[in-house]
Design a protein around this motif. Structure first.
Motif, PDB file in Angstrom:
ATOM      1  N   VAL A   1       0.904  -1.221   0.047  1.00  0.00           N
ATOM      2  CA  VAL A   1      -0.055   0.037   0.066  1.00  0.00           C
ATOM      3  C   VAL A   1       0.793   1.215   0.125  1.00  0.00           C
ATOM      4  N   GLN A   2       0.601   2.306  -0.832  1.00  0.00           N
ATOM      5  CA  GLN A   2       1.332   3.381  -0.837  1.00  0.00           C
ATOM      6  C   GLN A   2       0.529   4.605  -1.196  1.00  0.00           C
ATOM      7  N   LEU A   3       0.687   5.540  -0.269  1.00  0.00           N
ATOM      8  CA  LEU A   3       0.031   6.869  -0.641  1.00  0.00           C
ATOM      9  C   LEU A   3       1.019   7.936  -1.029  1.00  0.00           C
ATOM     10  N   VAL A   4       0.828   8.678  -2.057  1.00  0.00           N
ATOM     11  CA  VAL A   4       1.811   9.669  -2.532  1.00  0.00           C
ATOM     12  C   VAL A   4       0.966  11.009  -2.470  1.00  0.00           C
ATOM     13  N   GLU A   5       1.629  11.958  -1.702  1.00  0.00           N
ATOM     14  CA  GLU A   5       1.101  13.343  -1.731  1.00  0.00           C
ATOM     15  C   GLU A   5       1.744  14.217  -2.775  1.00  0.00           C
ATOM     16  N   SER A   6       0.969  15.012  -3.392  1.00  0.00           N
ATOM     17  CA  SER A   6       1.857  16.221  -4.451  1.00  0.00           C
ATOM     18  C   SER A   6       0.968  17.308  -4.244  1.00  0.00           C
ATOM     19  N   GLY A   7       1.484  18.410  -4.640  1.00  0.00           N
ATOM     20  CA  GLY A   7       0.789  19.756  -4.875  1.00  0.00           C
ATOM     21  C   GLY A   7       1.333  20.825  -3.873  1.00  0.00           C
ATOM     22  N   GLY A   8       2.221  20.610  -2.964  1.00  0.00           N
ATOM     23  CA  GLY A   8       2.669  21.361  -1.904  1.00  0.00           C
ATOM     24  C   GLY A   8       3.524  22.585  -2.665  1.00  0.00           C
ATOM     25  N   GLY A   9       3.787  23.749  -1.709  1.00  0.00           N
ATOM     26  CA  GLY A   9       4.735  24.776  -2.353  1.00  0.00           C
ATOM     27  C   GLY A   9       4.617  25.872  -1.373  1.00  0.00           C
ATOM     28  N   LEU A  10       5.182  27.130  -2.068  1.00  0.00           N
ATOM     29  CA  LEU A  10       5.244  28.251  -1.304  1.00  0.00           C
ATOM     30  C   LEU A  10       4.054  29.179  -1.976  1.00  0.00           C
ATOM     31  N   VAL A  11       3.235  29.781  -1.299  1.00  0.00           N
ATOM     32  CA  VAL A  11       2.045  30.700  -1.799  1.00  0.00           C
ATOM     33  C   VAL A  11       2.139  31.996  -0.631  1.00  0.00           C
ATOM     34  N   LEU A  26      -4.405  -0.433  -2.853  1.00  0.00           N
ATOM     35  CA  LEU A  26      -5.685  -0.857  -2.015  1.00  0.00           C
ATOM     36  C   LEU A  26      -6.760  -0.646  -2.850  1.00  0.00           C
ATOM     37  N   THR A  27      -7.869  -1.280  -2.253  1.00  0.00           N
ATOM     38  CA  THR A  27      -9.292  -1.019  -2.753  1.00  0.00           C
ATOM     39  C   THR A  27      -9.701   0.553  -2.381  1.00  0.00           C
ATOM     40  N   PHE A  28      -9.506   1.312  -3.117  1.00  0.00           N
ATOM     41  CA  PHE A  28      -9.429   2.995  -2.639  1.00  0.00           C
ATOM     42  C   PHE A  28     -10.784   3.239  -2.295  1.00  0.00           C
ATOM     43  N   SER A  29     -11.847   2.790  -2.866  1.00  0.00           N
ATOM     44  CA  SER A  29     -13.175   3.253  -2.653  1.00  0.00           C
ATOM     45  C   SER A  29     -13.644   2.903  -1.330  1.00  0.00           C
ATOM     46  N   ARG A  30     -13.042   1.803  -0.630  1.00  0.00           N
ATOM     47  CA  ARG A  30     -13.408   1.335   0.694  1.00  0.00           C
ATOM     48  C   ARG A  30     -12.615   2.184   1.884  1.00  0.00           C
ATOM     49  N   TYR A  31     -12.004   2.957   1.483  1.00  0.00           N
ATOM     50  CA  TYR A  31     -11.294   3.621   2.403  1.00  0.00           C
ATOM     51  C   TYR A  31     -11.327   5.129   2.868  1.00  0.00           C
ATOM     52  N   THR A  32     -11.576   5.416   3.971  1.00  0.00           N
ATOM     53  CA  THR A  32     -11.520   6.732   4.716  1.00  0.00           C
ATOM     54  C   THR A  32     -10.038   7.459   4.487  1.00  0.00           C
ATOM     55  N   ILE A  33     -10.165   8.563   3.742  1.00  0.00           N
ATOM     56  CA  ILE A  33      -8.836   9.262   3.675  1.00  0.00           C
ATOM     57  C   ILE A  33      -8.760  10.458   4.432  1.00  0.00           C
ATOM     58  N   GLY A  34      -7.859  10.626   5.237  1.00  0.00           N
ATOM     59  CA  GLY A  34      -7.550  12.000   5.997  1.00  0.00           C
ATOM     60  C   GLY A  34      -6.471  12.765   5.570  1.00  0.00           C
ATOM     61  N   TRP A  35      -6.368  13.947   5.950  1.00  0.00           N
ATOM     62  CA  TRP A  35      -5.347  14.906   5.827  1.00  0.00           C
ATOM     63  C   TRP A  35      -4.952  15.679   7.080  1.00  0.00           C
ATOM     64  N   PHE A 107      -8.296  11.219  14.809  1.00  0.00           N
ATOM     65  CA  PHE A 107      -7.139  10.883  15.663  1.00  0.00           C
ATOM     66  C   PHE A 107      -6.146  10.259  14.504  1.00  0.00           C
ATOM     67  N   HIS A 108      -4.875  10.721  14.630  1.00  0.00           N
ATOM     68  CA  HIS A 108      -4.033  10.235  13.429  1.00  0.00           C
ATOM     69  C   HIS A 108      -3.569   8.844  14.012  1.00  0.00           C
ATOM     70  N   ALA A 109      -3.516   8.518  15.128  1.00  0.00           N
ATOM     71  CA  ALA A 109      -3.318   7.199  15.389  1.00  0.00           C
ATOM     72  C   ALA A 109      -4.044   6.091  15.047  1.00  0.00           C
ATOM     73  N   GLN A 110      -5.102   6.518  14.565  1.00  0.00           N
ATOM     74  CA  GLN A 110      -6.218   5.451  14.238  1.00  0.00           C
ATOM     75  C   GLN A 110      -5.817   5.043  12.581  1.00  0.00           C
ATOM     76  N   TYR A 111      -5.139   5.688  11.845  1.00  0.00           N
ATOM     77  CA  TYR A 111      -4.806   5.753  10.383  1.00  0.00           C
ATOM     78  C   TYR A 111      -3.771   4.563  10.286  1.00  0.00           C
ATOM     79  N   ASP A 112      -4.074   3.495   9.270  1.00  0.00           N
ATOM     80  CA  ASP A 112      -3.148   2.776   9.158  1.00  0.00           C
ATOM     81  C   ASP A 112      -1.834   3.171   8.299  1.00  0.00           C
ATOM     82  N   TYR A 113      -2.162   3.615   7.137  1.00  0.00           N
ATOM     83  CA  TYR A 113      -1.286   3.936   6.051  1.00  0.00           C
ATOM     84  C   TYR A 113      -0.841   5.422   5.925  1.00  0.00           C
TER      85      TYR A 113
END
Length: 124
Positions: A1-11, A26-35, A107-113
């Motif tokens: 399983v891999q999550l890859v962020e992009s789009g950051g920068g200076l604004v 992963l079966t993406f549609s089954r997942y809660t995704i948090g930032w 709660f960040h500790a609840q996320y697996d990936y």
């Protein structure tokens, strides 16, 4: 399983950025995704989350300025950030979990990936 962020920068303050979180393996549609975001020396802070039902949740500090969305066909979650403030400066991480209950979303500790993070700097 891999999550890859992009789009950051200076604004500049008042500007906008859109972060992306692409998921592999992963079966993406089954997942809660948090930032989440983190400033050096501080605890990781909840920003927003989107459940597989597309229900969204936001921290009070970003409500009305940030919008989270998902495109299951592209296995990607987006975080549109508008009216950015210097206090939004942090490393932003996306995280995923398939078993979260509603009370655990913030709660960040609840996320697996987790992704590796992307830096967002808001400065003039």
């Amino acid at each position: 399983v891999q999550l890859v962020e992009s789009g950051g920068g200076l604004v500049q303050p008042g500007g906008s950025l859109r972060l992306s979180c692409a998921a592999l393996g992963l079966t993406f549609s089954r997942y809660t995704i948090g930032w989440f975001r983190q400033v050096s020396g501080m605890e990781r802070e909840f920003v927003a989350a989107i459940r597989r039902s597309r229900t969204t949740h936001y921290a009070d500090s970003v409500k009305g300025r940030f919008t989270i969305s998902r495109d299951n066909a592209k296995n990607t979650v987006y975080l549109q950030m508008d009216s950015l403030k210097p206090d939004d400066t942090a490393v932003y991480y996306c995280a995923g979990d398939a078993q979260l209950i509603l009370s655990s979303i913030r709660f960040h500790a609840q996320y697996d990936y987790w992704g590796q993070g992307t830096q967002v700097t808001v400065a003039s």
